[in-house]
Design a protein around this motif. Structure first.
Motif, PDB file in Angstrom:
ATOM      1  N   GLU A  57       0.823  -1.203   0.000  1.00 27.32           N
ATOM      2  CA  GLU A  57       0.000   0.000   0.000  1.00 27.32           C
ATOM      3  C   GLU A  57       0.867   1.267   0.000  1.00 27.32           C
ATOM      4  O   GLU A  57       0.512   2.272  -0.605  1.00 27.32           O
ATOM      5  CB  GLU A  57      -0.926  -0.013   1.215  1.00 27.32           C
ATOM      6  N   THR A  58       2.004   1.223   0.674  1.00 29.45           N
ATOM      7  CA  THR A  58       2.961   2.327   0.659  1.00 29.45           C
ATOM      8  C   THR A  58       4.337   1.781   0.282  1.00 29.45           C
ATOM      9  O   THR A  58       4.611   0.589   0.463  1.00 29.45           O
ATOM     10  CB  THR A  58       3.046   3.041   2.023  1.00 29.45           C
ATOM     11  N   LEU A  59       5.192   2.661  -0.226  1.00 24.43           N
ATOM     12  CA  LEU A  59       6.456   2.208  -0.787  1.00 24.43           C
ATOM     13  C   LEU A  59       7.524   3.285  -0.641  1.00 24.43           C
ATOM     14  O   LEU A  59       7.247   4.465  -0.826  1.00 24.43           O
ATOM     15  CB  LEU A  59       6.230   1.921  -2.283  1.00 24.43           C
ATOM     16  N   SER A  60       8.735   2.867  -0.322  1.00 29.54           N
ATOM     17  CA  SER A  60       9.908   3.739  -0.418  1.00 29.54           C
ATOM     18  C   SER A  60      10.609   3.368  -1.713  1.00 29.54           C
ATOM     19  O   SER A  60      10.787   2.177  -2.000  1.00 29.54           O
ATOM     20  CB  SER A  60      10.844   3.526   0.763  1.00 29.54           C
ATOM     21  N   PHE A  61      11.017   4.373  -2.487  1.00 27.61           N
ATOM     22  CA  PHE A  61      11.616   4.097  -3.788  1.00 27.61           C
ATOM     23  C   PHE A  61      12.871   4.935  -3.954  1.00 27.61           C
ATOM     24  O   PHE A  61      12.872   6.133  -3.688  1.00 27.61           O
ATOM     25  CB  PHE A  61      10.605   4.401  -4.903  1.00 27.61           C
ATOM     26  N   CYS A 110       6.871  -0.287 -12.513  1.00 26.28           N
ATOM     27  CA  CYS A 110       8.129   0.465 -12.539  1.00 26.28           C
ATOM     28  C   CYS A 110       8.797   0.481 -11.170  1.00 26.28           C
ATOM     29  O   CYS A 110      10.013   0.666 -11.073  1.00 26.28           O
ATOM     30  CB  CYS A 110       7.894   1.889 -13.022  1.00 26.28           C
ATOM     31  N   SER A 111       8.016   0.282 -10.116  1.00 30.42           N
ATOM     32  CA  SER A 111       8.609   0.234  -8.772  1.00 30.42           C
ATOM     33  C   SER A 111       9.519  -0.978  -8.605  1.00 30.42           C
ATOM     34  O   SER A 111      10.310  -1.042  -7.672  1.00 30.42           O
ATOM     35  CB  SER A 111       7.517   0.230  -7.696  1.00 30.42           C
ATOM     36  N   LEU A 112       9.430  -1.945  -9.506  1.00 32.86           N
ATOM     37  CA  LEU A 112      10.286  -3.127  -9.474  1.00 32.86           C
ATOM     38  C   LEU A 112      11.580  -2.926 -10.255  1.00 32.86           C
ATOM     39  O   LEU A 112      12.412  -3.829 -10.337  1.00 32.86           O
ATOM     40  CB  LEU A 112       9.529  -4.327 -10.048  1.00 32.86           C
ATOM     41  N   SER A 113      11.757  -1.761 -10.841  1.00 33.79           N
ATOM     42  CA  SER A 113      12.930  -1.500 -11.682  1.00 33.79           C
ATOM     43  C   SER A 113      14.210  -1.558 -10.869  1.00 33.79           C
ATOM     44  O   SER A 113      14.316  -0.944  -9.812  1.00 33.79           O
ATOM     45  CB  SER A 113      12.828  -0.113 -12.315  1.00 33.79           C
ATOM     46  N   PRO A 114      15.204  -2.255 -11.394  1.00 33.75           N
ATOM     47  CA  PRO A 114      16.484  -2.292 -10.700  1.00 33.75           C
ATOM     48  C   PRO A 114      17.232  -0.977 -10.861  1.00 33.75           C
ATOM     49  O   PRO A 114      17.087  -0.286 -11.868  1.00 33.75           O
ATOM     50  CB  PRO A 114      17.233  -3.434 -11.398  1.00 33.75           C
TER      51      PRO A 114
END
Length: 193
Positions: A57-61, A110-114
């Motif tokens: 639900e929330t993410l640090s990127f 895109c949050s999975l982008s290395p």
């Protein structure tokens, strides 16, 4: 894998794990088609890819370290249909991650982008995802803000070029060795840990 789940994107009802084969379903989170096992609410005609249920639900990127991003429903959050992902510059539909104070927007995929990758297009060095300008080494078009870059060689690749199936934005077959898919997150590269 549970047969029923309660998911924050659809808190009204539980979602049941079903198979849609051979029919397609439309995922209400990422707005793409899928087949096979997925979670569904028949009452609301609401479907989620099994993999889409794992987005937090929330993410640090790393590309926006200043604030936490919140998974937001596009239809409920804005009347502007033209907002885009700040990483890949593609339009946002369905759910996306948003920084409320800054307006930074990000596709869940895109949050999975290395942060660091290696590609056959530039096998000698790793490329790092950084904000930069110039032109793309694969398609020669102007770069968007976020680009995979080899600083030693000045090789720059659009996010789209690195994660396209051919390395060309027009979808043509090329010999430049960039073979990847942002949707499936199985690029022809090695992520540096």
């Amino acid at each position: 894998m549970a047969n029923t789940i309660t998911h924050f994107t659809h808190p009204e009802h539980q979602l049941l794990l079903i198979s849609s084969e051979p029919k397609n379903f439309w995922c209400d989170l990422c707005k793409t088609f899928g087949t096979g096992l997925h979670y569904r609410c028949d009452e609301c005609d609401f479907d989620l890819h099994e993999s889409c249920t794992t987005y937090p639900e929330t993410l640090s990127f790393f590309a926006h370290p200043w604030h936490t991003l919140v998974l937001t429903n596009h239809l409920a959050s804005t009347s502007d249909p033209s907002i885009c992902c700040d990483l890949c510059c593609e339009p946002l539909e369905g759910f996306y991650y948003k920084c409320i104070p800054c307006g930074f927007n990000l596709h869940p995929s895109c949050s999975l982008s290395p942060r660091i990758v290696r590609t056959r297009f530039h096998p000698d060095h790793f490329l790092t995802l950084v904000p930069t300008t110039g032109s793309c080494s694969a398609c020669n078009k102007n770069l968007t803000v976020w680009t995979y870059r080899c600083g030693m060689c000045s090789v720059n690749l659009h996010y789209k070029c690195l994660f396209s199936s051919s390395g060309k934005e027009d979808g043509s077959i090329s010999d430049d060795g960039i073979e990847a898919s942002r949707k499936t997150q199985k690029p022809a590269m090695v992520a540096k840990k």
